[in-house]
Design a protein around this motif. Structure first.
Motif, PDB file in Angstrom:
ATOM      1  N   VAL A   1       6.636  -1.960   7.628  1.00  0.00           N
ATOM      2  CA  VAL A   1       7.641  -2.574   6.748  1.00  0.00           C
ATOM      3  C   VAL A   1       7.231  -2.423   5.289  1.00  0.00           C
ATOM      4  CG1 VAL A   1       8.364  -4.257   8.477  1.00  0.00           C
ATOM      5  CG2 VAL A   1       6.531  -4.843   6.896  1.00  0.00           C
ATOM      6  N   ASN A   2       8.230  -2.503   4.411  1.00  0.00           N
ATOM      7  CA  ASN A   2       7.922  -2.562   2.983  1.00  0.00           C
ATOM      8  C   ASN A   2       8.003  -4.007   2.505  1.00  0.00           C
ATOM      9  OD1 ASN A   2      10.613  -3.199   2.638  1.00  0.00           O
ATOM     10  ND2 ASN A   2      11.196  -1.188   1.847  1.00  0.00           N
ATOM     11  N   ALA A   3       7.915  -4.216   1.205  1.00  0.00           N
ATOM     12  CA  ALA A   3       7.808  -5.574   0.664  1.00  0.00           C
ATOM     13  C   ALA A   3       9.071  -6.406   0.835  1.00  0.00           C
ATOM     14  CB  ALA A   3       7.432  -5.510  -0.818  1.00  0.00           C
ATOM     15  N   THR A   4      10.190  -5.768   1.195  1.00  0.00           N
ATOM     16  CA  THR A   4      11.419  -6.525   1.430  1.00  0.00           C
ATOM     17  C   THR A   4      11.653  -6.791   2.911  1.00  0.00           C
ATOM     18  OG1 THR A   4      12.817  -4.548   1.595  1.00  0.00           O
ATOM     19  CG2 THR A   4      12.441  -5.466  -0.620  1.00  0.00           C
ATOM     20  N   GLY A   5      10.775  -6.251   3.772  1.00  0.00           N
ATOM     21  CA  GLY A   5      10.926  -6.437   5.202  1.00  0.00           C
ATOM     22  C   GLY A   5      11.690  -5.323   5.879  1.00  0.00           C
ATOM     23  N   LYS A   6      12.162  -4.336   5.119  1.00  0.00           N
ATOM     24  CA  LYS A   6      12.869  -3.203   5.705  1.00  0.00           C
ATOM     25  C   LYS A   6      11.873  -2.253   6.356  1.00  0.00           C
ATOM     26  CE  LYS A   6      16.772  -3.312   2.467  1.00  0.00           C
ATOM     27  NZ  LYS A   6      17.770  -3.721   3.457  1.00  0.00           N
ATOM     28  N   ARG A   7      12.390  -1.405   7.238  1.00  0.00           N
ATOM     29  CA  ARG A   7      11.546  -0.397   7.862  1.00  0.00           C
ATOM     30  C   ARG A   7      11.137   0.618   6.789  1.00  0.00           C
ATOM     31  NH1 ARG A   7      15.287   0.710  13.123  1.00  0.00           N
ATOM     32  NH2 ARG A   7      16.621   1.509  11.464  1.00  0.00           N
ATOM     33  N   ALA A   8       9.847   0.808   6.648  1.00  0.00           N
ATOM     34  CA  ALA A   8       9.357   1.687   5.599  1.00  0.00           C
ATOM     35  C   ALA A   8       9.865   3.112   5.782  1.00  0.00           C
ATOM     36  CB  ALA A   8       7.831   1.673   5.566  1.00  0.00           C
ATOM     37  N   LYS A   9      10.024   3.551   7.025  1.00  0.00           N
ATOM     38  CA  LYS A   9      10.354   4.946   7.310  1.00  0.00           C
ATOM     39  C   LYS A   9      11.692   5.383   6.744  1.00  0.00           C
ATOM     40  CE  LYS A   9      12.811   4.454  11.697  1.00  0.00           C
ATOM     41  NZ  LYS A   9      13.988   5.267  11.315  1.00  0.00           N
ATOM     42  N   ASP A  10      12.634   4.451   6.617  1.00  0.00           N
ATOM     43  CA  ASP A  10      13.960   4.884   6.184  1.00  0.00           C
ATOM     44  C   ASP A  10      14.556   4.001   5.097  1.00  0.00           C
ATOM     45  OD1 ASP A  10      15.583   3.742   9.283  1.00  0.00           O
ATOM     46  OD2 ASP A  10      14.452   2.673   7.751  1.00  0.00           O
ATOM     47  N   ASP A  11      13.734   3.243   4.414  1.00  0.00           N
ATOM     48  CA  ASP A  11      14.257   2.465   3.291  1.00  0.00           C
ATOM     49  C   ASP A  11      14.114   3.292   2.020  1.00  0.00           C
ATOM     50  OD1 ASP A  11      15.316   0.478   1.722  1.00  0.00           O
ATOM     51  OD2 ASP A  11      13.352  -0.442   1.381  1.00  0.00           O
ATOM     52  N   ASP A  12      15.134   4.057   1.723  1.00  0.00           N
ATOM     53  CA  ASP A  12      15.092   4.902   0.535  1.00  0.00           C
ATOM     54  C   ASP A  12      16.039   4.405  -0.542  1.00  0.00           C
ATOM     55  OD1 ASP A  12      17.479   5.386   1.702  1.00  0.00           O
ATOM     56  OD2 ASP A  12      17.208   7.558   1.964  1.00  0.00           O
ATOM     57  N   GLY A  13      16.509   3.159  -0.341  1.00  0.00           N
ATOM     58  CA  GLY A  13      17.422   2.587  -1.323  1.00  0.00           C
ATOM     59  C   GLY A  13      18.875   2.899  -1.037  1.00  0.00           C
ATOM     60  N   SER A  14      19.152   3.666   0.007  1.00  0.00           N
ATOM     61  CA  SER A  14      20.522   4.068   0.303  1.00  0.00           C
ATOM     62  C   SER A  14      21.219   3.129   1.278  1.00  0.00           C
ATOM     63  CB  SER A  14      20.525   5.479   0.896  1.00  0.00           C
ATOM     64  OG  SER A  14      19.861   5.485   2.149  1.00  0.00           O
TER      65      SER A  14
ATOM     66  N   ILE B   1      -2.236   3.542  11.483  1.00  0.00           N
ATOM     67  CA  ILE B   1      -0.805   3.240  11.568  1.00  0.00           C
ATOM     68  C   ILE B   1      -0.282   3.785  12.897  1.00  0.00           C
ATOM     69  CG2 ILE B   1       1.392   3.268  10.294  1.00  0.00           C
ATOM     70  CD1 ILE B   1      -0.046   4.147   7.841  1.00  0.00           C
ATOM     71  N   LYS B   2      -1.020   3.526  13.962  1.00  0.00           N
ATOM     72  CA  LYS B   2      -0.683   4.072  15.271  1.00  0.00           C
ATOM     73  C   LYS B   2       0.523   3.380  15.906  1.00  0.00           C
ATOM     74  CE  LYS B   2      -5.501   5.377  16.131  1.00  0.00           C
ATOM     75  NZ  LYS B   2      -6.686   5.188  17.003  1.00  0.00           N
ATOM     76  N   GLY B   3       0.900   2.213  15.385  1.00  0.00           N
ATOM     77  CA  GLY B   3       2.029   1.494  15.960  1.00  0.00           C
ATOM     78  C   GLY B   3       3.379   1.974  15.471  1.00  0.00           C
ATOM     79  N   GLU B   4       3.401   2.802  14.451  1.00  0.00           N
ATOM     80  CA  GLU B   4       4.663   3.271  13.873  1.00  0.00           C
ATOM     81  C   GLU B   4       5.470   4.060  14.902  1.00  0.00           C
ATOM     82  OE1 GLU B   4       7.569   4.303  10.821  1.00  0.00           O
ATOM     83  OE2 GLU B   4       6.157   2.666  11.170  1.00  0.00           O
ATOM     84  N   GLY B   5       6.687   3.578  15.183  1.00  0.00           N
ATOM     85  CA  GLY B   5       7.603   4.276  16.075  1.00  0.00           C
ATOM     86  C   GLY B   5       7.359   4.050  17.553  1.00  0.00           C
TER      87      GLY B   5
ATOM     88  N   LYS C   1       0.845  -1.181   0.000  1.00  0.00           N
ATOM     89  CA  LYS C   1       0.000   0.000   0.000  1.00  0.00           C
ATOM     90  C   LYS C   1       0.890   1.243   0.000  1.00  0.00           C
ATOM     91  CE  LYS C   1      -3.110   2.560   3.086  1.00  0.00           C
ATOM     92  NZ  LYS C   1      -3.746   2.561   4.427  1.00  0.00           N
ATOM     93  N   LYS C   2       0.492   2.270  -0.707  1.00  0.00           N
ATOM     94  CA  LYS C   2       1.249   3.517  -0.745  1.00  0.00           C
ATOM     95  C   LYS C   2       0.744   4.448   0.344  1.00  0.00           C
ATOM     96  CE  LYS C   2       4.355   6.130  -2.840  1.00  0.00           C
ATOM     97  NZ  LYS C   2       5.773   5.722  -2.960  1.00  0.00           N
ATOM     98  N   ASP C   3       1.629   4.792   1.286  1.00  0.00           N
ATOM     99  CA  ASP C   3       1.295   5.742   2.336  1.00  0.00           C
ATOM    100  C   ASP C   3       1.972   7.076   2.035  1.00  0.00           C
ATOM    101  OD1 ASP C   3       0.276   6.148   5.268  1.00  0.00           O
ATOM    102  OD2 ASP C   3       2.336   6.914   5.255  1.00  0.00           O
ATOM    103  N   ASP C   4       1.260   8.183   2.244  1.00  0.00           N
ATOM    104  CA  ASP C   4       1.776   9.507   1.890  1.00  0.00           C
ATOM    105  C   ASP C   4       3.072   9.841   2.610  1.00  0.00           C
ATOM    106  OD1 ASP C   4      -0.377   9.855   0.225  1.00  0.00           O
ATOM    107  OD2 ASP C   4      -1.562  11.020   1.661  1.00  0.00           O
ATOM    108  N   LYS C   5       3.219   9.393   3.857  1.00  0.00           N
ATOM    109  CA  LYS C   5       4.400   9.743   4.636  1.00  0.00           C
ATOM    110  C   LYS C   5       5.478   8.673   4.593  1.00  0.00           C
ATOM    111  CE  LYS C   5       1.974  12.742   7.934  1.00  0.00           C
ATOM    112  NZ  LYS C   5       1.669  12.976   9.370  1.00  0.00           N
ATOM    113  N   LEU C   6       5.064   7.414   4.560  1.00  0.00           N
ATOM    114  CA  LEU C   6       6.017   6.317   4.710  1.00  0.00           C
ATOM    115  C   LEU C   6       6.405   5.644   3.408  1.00  0.00           C
ATOM    116  CD1 LEU C   6       4.362   4.743   7.861  1.00  0.00           C
ATOM    117  CD2 LEU C   6       6.489   6.047   7.815  1.00  0.00           C
ATOM    118  N   GLY C   7       5.666   5.930   2.353  1.00  0.00           N
ATOM    119  CA  GLY C   7       5.919   5.242   1.097  1.00  0.00           C
ATOM    120  C   GLY C   7       5.247   3.888   1.089  1.00  0.00           C
TER     121      GLY C   7
END
Length: 368
Positions: free
Chosen positions: A331-344, A319-323, A223-229
């Motif tokens: 999480v995103n589809a790879t299991g990484k934290r959505a908040k900071d998985d920007d590919g870097s 999404i009240k559990g975030e943080g 799902k696409k979230d405006d803040k988390l991607g």
């Protein structure tokens, strides 16, 4: 047999917000229906107040029914269709409850009216367990009966196998999952069951026999979230989370029993679908995998990280559990934290599985 503890108030808020620790959830949480024509609901939810009114509410007959479940066979429900459960740490001879006040918030007792009957079953197997205040809990085959707060609609069996100690009950009072008519099943010995529970808490995986799948298909969606991607939700849009104190390599959980009350596990059904496509549990065509427990039940993992719901999310899209505690994250589809998985690779340290404490102990605590 008198129960030696006093009637405690039920936490209705939990009933409304507790999410399914498995793969089937209802969109709209409903109040649990008691087994006496719906008249007990207010008394059960309040747990206090005018005693004469409570006694009046409990004056109607308690009607149980036998229902055929596709996965479990014959189970017992109340007259509204809500599934009833038994607890391995209780005893049937004599009937005794070991579900304390905290336990009762998640597992409300089934109260007895002036008569207890079971449609499609043997009425002689029904009975009651008297509490210190004179109120009586329904028993079946001697086993005290309970609801599960995570069942938000009739016909749900979300509490079955919870903690490897709670089970949908058969018409004889045995565990529905293994009541094939044989007498003396191991779960009815009490001590053996408690020993099994202790063993389950000491190891995180490896399995101990045939896998025990949760009912239905596990459905995951991106799902696409405006803040988390990109984030991962279940088939009904409920947000899923990971816990920094777990480990991903190897997959292991550090969420203990207290933690699990706020963070119910996503348990696996036999099949799994991701964004409309059936995938394999072995991770060969996605990041989806399994964390297998000694009883054969399995928690869903993503990129090796065990997945959870948050009890504070009251509806799909929350999404009240975030943080929370700075350790729980979407999480995103790879299991990484959505908040900071920007590919870097900014999430690298956490995604190497460097969780907190000894994950195999279920302990560590904190962050919830």
């Amino acid at each position: 047999m008198r129960r030696t503890k006093k009637l405690m108030p039920l936490a209705v808020g939990l009933i409304a917000t507790l999410l399914l620790a498995g793969c089937q959830n209802g969109d709209d949480a409903e109040s649990l229906n008691p087994a006496s024509d719906g008249q007990q609901s207010e008394a059960e939810q309040d747990g206090y107040g005018d005693e004469s009114k409570k006694k009046s509410d409990l004056a109607s007959p308690t009607k149980l029914k036998v229902k055929e479940d596709a996965e479990l066979g014959q189970i017992v429900v109340d007259d509204k269709g809500f599934t009833l459960y038994r607890f391995d740490k209780d005893t049937a001879d004599p009937p005794t409850s070991n579900c304390d006040a905290e336990c009762e918030q998640k597992w409300p007792p089934v109260w007895a009216g002036d008569e207890v009957t079971i449609e499609g079953g043997d009425n002689s197997r029904t009975g009651t367990l008297e509490w210190e205040n004179g109120q009586e809990q329904v028993t079946l085959g001697g086993w005290p009966l309970y609801y599960y707060a995570g069942d938000t609609a009739p016909e749900q069996t979300n509490g079955d196998a919870m903690g490897d100690a709670w089970w949908a009950v058969s018409p004889s009072g045995k565990k529905a999952k293994d009541d094939n008519g044989a007498e003396g099943e191991s779960g009815d010995e009490g001590a053996a069951a408690e020993e099994q529970n202790s063993a389950a808490g000491g190891d995180n995986g490896g399995g101990g026999g045939e896998r025990q799948w949760s009912p239905g298909t596990t459905v995951l969606k991106t799902k696409k979230d405006d803040k988390l991607g990109e984030i991962i939700v279940d088939g009904e849009g409920r947000t899923l989370y990971r816990f920094d104190k777990d480990t991903a390599d190897p997959p292991a959980t550090n969420c203990d029993a207290e933690c699990e009350e706020k963070w119910p596990r996503l348990m696996a059904g036999k099949d799994v679908v991701l964004d409309g496509q059936k995938v394999k549990w072995d991770g060969s065509d996605s990041e989806i995998g399994l964390l297998e427990f000694p009883d054969g039940s399995c928690q869903v993992t993503l990129g090796g990280w065990p997945l959870y719901y948050y009890a504070g999310d009251e509806k799909a899209g929350d999404i009240k559990g975030e943080g929370v505690g700075d350790v729980w994250w979407t999480v995103n589809a790879t299991g990484k934290r959505a908040k900071d998985d920007d590919g870097s690779g900014a999430d690298a340290s956490a995604d190497k599985g460097e969780g907190g404490g000894d994950a195999k102990s279920y302990g560590g605590g904190g962050g919830y």
